[in-house]
Design a protein around this motif. Structure first.
Motif, PDB file in Angstrom:
ATOM      1  N   ASP A 120      16.859  98.070  38.642  1.00  0.00           N
ATOM      2  CA  ASP A 120      16.160  97.618  39.847  1.00  0.00           C
ATOM      3  C   ASP A 120      15.816  98.784  40.766  1.00  0.00           C
ATOM      4  N   LEU A 121      16.639  99.815  40.741  1.00  0.00           N
ATOM      5  CA  LEU A 121      16.434 100.952  41.647  1.00  0.00           C
ATOM      6  C   LEU A 121      15.218 101.793  41.295  1.00  0.00           C
ATOM      7  N   VAL A 122      14.754 101.724  40.042  1.00  0.00           N
ATOM      8  CA  VAL A 122      13.600 102.527  39.615  1.00  0.00           C
ATOM      9  C   VAL A 122      12.367 101.678  39.324  1.00  0.00           C
ATOM     10  N   ALA A 123      12.487 100.369  39.498  1.00  0.00           N
ATOM     11  CA  ALA A 123      11.394  99.449  39.177  1.00  0.00           C
ATOM     12  C   ALA A 123      10.456  99.258  40.357  1.00  0.00           C
ATOM     13  N   VAL A 124       9.242  98.846  40.029  1.00  0.00           N
ATOM     14  CA  VAL A 124       8.306  98.340  41.026  1.00  0.00           C
ATOM     15  C   VAL A 124       8.580  96.838  41.112  1.00  0.00           C
ATOM     16  N   HIS A 125       8.771  96.339  42.300  1.00  0.00           N
ATOM     17  CA  HIS A 125       9.057  94.915  42.494  1.00  0.00           C
ATOM     18  C   HIS A 125       7.871  94.235  43.158  1.00  0.00           C
ATOM     19  N   VAL A 126       7.645  92.996  42.761  1.00  0.00           N
ATOM     20  CA  VAL A 126       6.594  92.182  43.359  1.00  0.00           C
ATOM     21  C   VAL A 126       7.242  90.867  43.777  1.00  0.00           C
ATOM     22  N   VAL A 127       7.000  90.474  45.021  1.00  0.00           N
ATOM     23  CA  VAL A 127       7.526  89.215  45.555  1.00  0.00           C
ATOM     24  C   VAL A 127       6.366  88.439  46.162  1.00  0.00           C
ATOM     25  N   ALA A 128       6.320  87.147  45.854  1.00  0.00           N
ATOM     26  CA  ALA A 128       5.320  86.253  46.446  1.00  0.00           C
ATOM     27  C   ALA A 128       5.980  85.455  47.556  1.00  0.00           C
ATOM     28  N   TYR A 129       5.248  85.315  48.652  1.00  0.00           N
ATOM     29  CA  TYR A 129       5.741  84.587  49.820  1.00  0.00           C
ATOM     30  C   TYR A 129       4.817  83.427  50.129  1.00  0.00           C
ATOM     31  N   ARG A 130       5.413  82.303  50.489  1.00  0.00           N
ATOM     32  CA  ARG A 130       4.662  81.144  50.954  1.00  0.00           C
ATOM     33  C   ARG A 130       5.231  80.783  52.324  1.00  0.00           C
ATOM     34  N   GLY A 131       4.389  80.854  53.324  1.00  0.00           N
ATOM     35  CA  GLY A 131       4.864  80.561  54.675  1.00  0.00           C
ATOM     36  C   GLY A 131       5.974  81.485  55.120  1.00  0.00           C
ATOM     37  N   GLY A 132       5.976  82.705  54.629  1.00  0.00           N
ATOM     38  CA  GLY A 132       6.990  83.674  55.011  1.00  0.00           C
ATOM     39  C   GLY A 132       8.258  83.641  54.176  1.00  0.00           C
ATOM     40  N   ASP A 133       8.396  82.661  53.283  1.00  0.00           N
ATOM     41  CA  ASP A 133       9.589  82.551  52.436  1.00  0.00           C
ATOM     42  C   ASP A 133       9.293  83.045  51.027  1.00  0.00           C
ATOM     43  N   ALA A 134      10.210  83.825  50.457  1.00  0.00           N
ATOM     44  CA  ALA A 134      10.056  84.305  49.089  1.00  0.00           C
ATOM     45  C   ALA A 134      10.147  83.136  48.117  1.00  0.00           C
ATOM     46  N   VAL A 135       9.137  83.002  47.243  1.00  0.00           N
ATOM     47  CA  VAL A 135       9.119  81.903  46.277  1.00  0.00           C
ATOM     48  C   VAL A 135       9.029  82.380  44.827  1.00  0.00           C
ATOM     49  N   ALA A 136       8.781  83.677  44.614  1.00  0.00           N
ATOM     50  CA  ALA A 136       8.684  84.215  43.259  1.00  0.00           C
ATOM     51  C   ALA A 136       8.909  85.721  43.308  1.00  0.00           C
ATOM     52  N   ALA A 137       9.385  86.251  42.182  1.00  0.00           N
ATOM     53  CA  ALA A 137       9.640  87.692  42.115  1.00  0.00           C
ATOM     54  C   ALA A 137       9.627  88.146  40.662  1.00  0.00           C
ATOM     55  N   ALA A 138       9.370  89.437  40.466  1.00  0.00           N
ATOM     56  CA  ALA A 138       9.448  90.065  39.154  1.00  0.00           C
ATOM     57  C   ALA A 138       9.477  91.572  39.352  1.00  0.00           C
ATOM     58  N   ARG A 139       9.704  92.292  38.242  1.00  0.00           N
ATOM     59  CA  ARG A 139       9.745  93.747  38.319  1.00  0.00           C
ATOM     60  C   ARG A 139       9.029  94.385  37.140  1.00  0.00           C
ATOM     61  N   LEU A 140       8.636  95.646  37.330  1.00  0.00           N
ATOM     62  CA  LEU A 140       8.011  96.469  36.292  1.00  0.00           C
ATOM     63  C   LEU A 140       8.800  97.756  36.201  1.00  0.00           C
ATOM     64  N   LEU A 141       9.321  98.044  35.011  1.00  0.00           N
ATOM     65  CA  LEU A 141      10.105  99.261  34.800  1.00  0.00           C
ATOM     66  C   LEU A 141       9.202 100.432  34.409  1.00  0.00           C
ATOM     67  N   PRO A 142       9.719 101.650  34.516  1.00  0.00           N
ATOM     68  CA  PRO A 142       8.916 102.833  34.170  1.00  0.00           C
ATOM     69  C   PRO A 142       8.395 102.839  32.731  1.00  0.00           C
ATOM     70  N   ASP A 143       9.079 102.147  31.809  1.00  0.00           N
ATOM     71  CA  ASP A 143       8.630 102.121  30.410  1.00  0.00           C
ATOM     72  C   ASP A 143       7.627 101.003  30.113  1.00  0.00           C
ATOM     73  N   GLY A 144       7.174 100.290  31.152  1.00  0.00           N
ATOM     74  CA  GLY A 144       6.201  99.229  30.971  1.00  0.00           C
ATOM     75  C   GLY A 144       6.806  97.852  30.758  1.00  0.00           C
ATOM     76  N   ALA A 145       8.119  97.743  30.848  1.00  0.00           N
ATOM     77  CA  ALA A 145       8.770  96.449  30.678  1.00  0.00           C
ATOM     78  C   ALA A 145       8.633  95.611  31.948  1.00  0.00           C
ATOM     79  N   ILE A 146       8.160  94.394  31.778  1.00  0.00           N
ATOM     80  CA  ILE A 146       8.100  93.423  32.870  1.00  0.00           C
ATOM     81  C   ILE A 146       9.321  92.530  32.710  1.00  0.00           C
ATOM     82  N   GLY A 147       9.978  92.256  33.809  1.00  0.00           N
ATOM     83  CA  GLY A 147      11.170  91.431  33.684  1.00  0.00           C
ATOM     84  C   GLY A 147      11.527  90.704  34.948  1.00  0.00           C
ATOM     85  N   ARG A 148      12.516  89.836  34.784  1.00  0.00           N
ATOM     86  CA  ARG A 148      13.096  89.067  35.885  1.00  0.00           C
ATOM     87  C   ARG A 148      12.046  88.219  36.627  1.00  0.00           C
TER      88      ARG A 148
END
Length: 151
Positions: free
Chosen positions: A42-70
């Motif tokens: 998690d410390l080296v990943a790019v994280h993406v979070v979606a918010y609806r009305g200010g509340d987090a409703v979805a999340a995922a990450r992209l690792l340096p090797d191209g792995a998408i996860g979580r």
């Protein structure tokens, strides 16, 4: 989906919200052991979070090797395209940094979702954290993304 915003960043900036979404989906809903939901990657990943009305409703990450996860979407936010927004944001980031391919371990039930997003199944099903998965990958058109970036 006009009330949905998507943010990209680091674990330091988005980790609290991403962890909350993961806890709800992976631990409470799917019964995955909490220590398996986050790791040092998690410390080296790019994280993406979606918010609806200010509340987090979805999340995922992209690792340096191209792995998408979580990739996780709260139950009451599913079926309206939020998972697709998250996935598109991660793929766009991978293209911008020059990745030629992204890959992931999809839970069996999520395979049709990834197939709709041009991923292909690689190999045979396997179990991870007690849940059946299959590896999937998607080639990226790095040259096109570089050209689009200059426009």
């Amino acid at each position: 989906m006009h009330d949905i915003t998507v943010e990209s960043g680091t674990w330091q900036g988005l980790g609290t919200d991403a962890a909350r979404v993961r806890e709800t989906v992976f631990v409470r809903e799917l019964g995955i052991d909490a220590p398996l939901v986050s790791d040092e990657a998690d410390l080296v990943a790019v994280h993406v979070v979606a918010y609806r009305g200010g509340d987090a409703v979805a999340a995922a990450r992209l690792l340096p090797d191209g792995a998408i996860g979580r990739l996780a979407v709260l139950a009451d936010a599913r079926g309206v395209g939020i998972g697709s927004l998250i996935l598109h944001a991660l793929i766009a980031h991978a293209e911008r940094r020059g990745d030629r391919c992204v890959w992931l371990y999809a839970q069996r039930d999520a395979v049709p979702f990834y197939l709709r997003h041009a991923f292909s199944v690689v190999g045979e099903p396997f179990y991870e954290a007690g849940v059946e998965h299959v590896e999937m990958s998607r080639r990226l058109d790095v040259e096109t993304s570089k050209t689009n970036r200059r426009s």
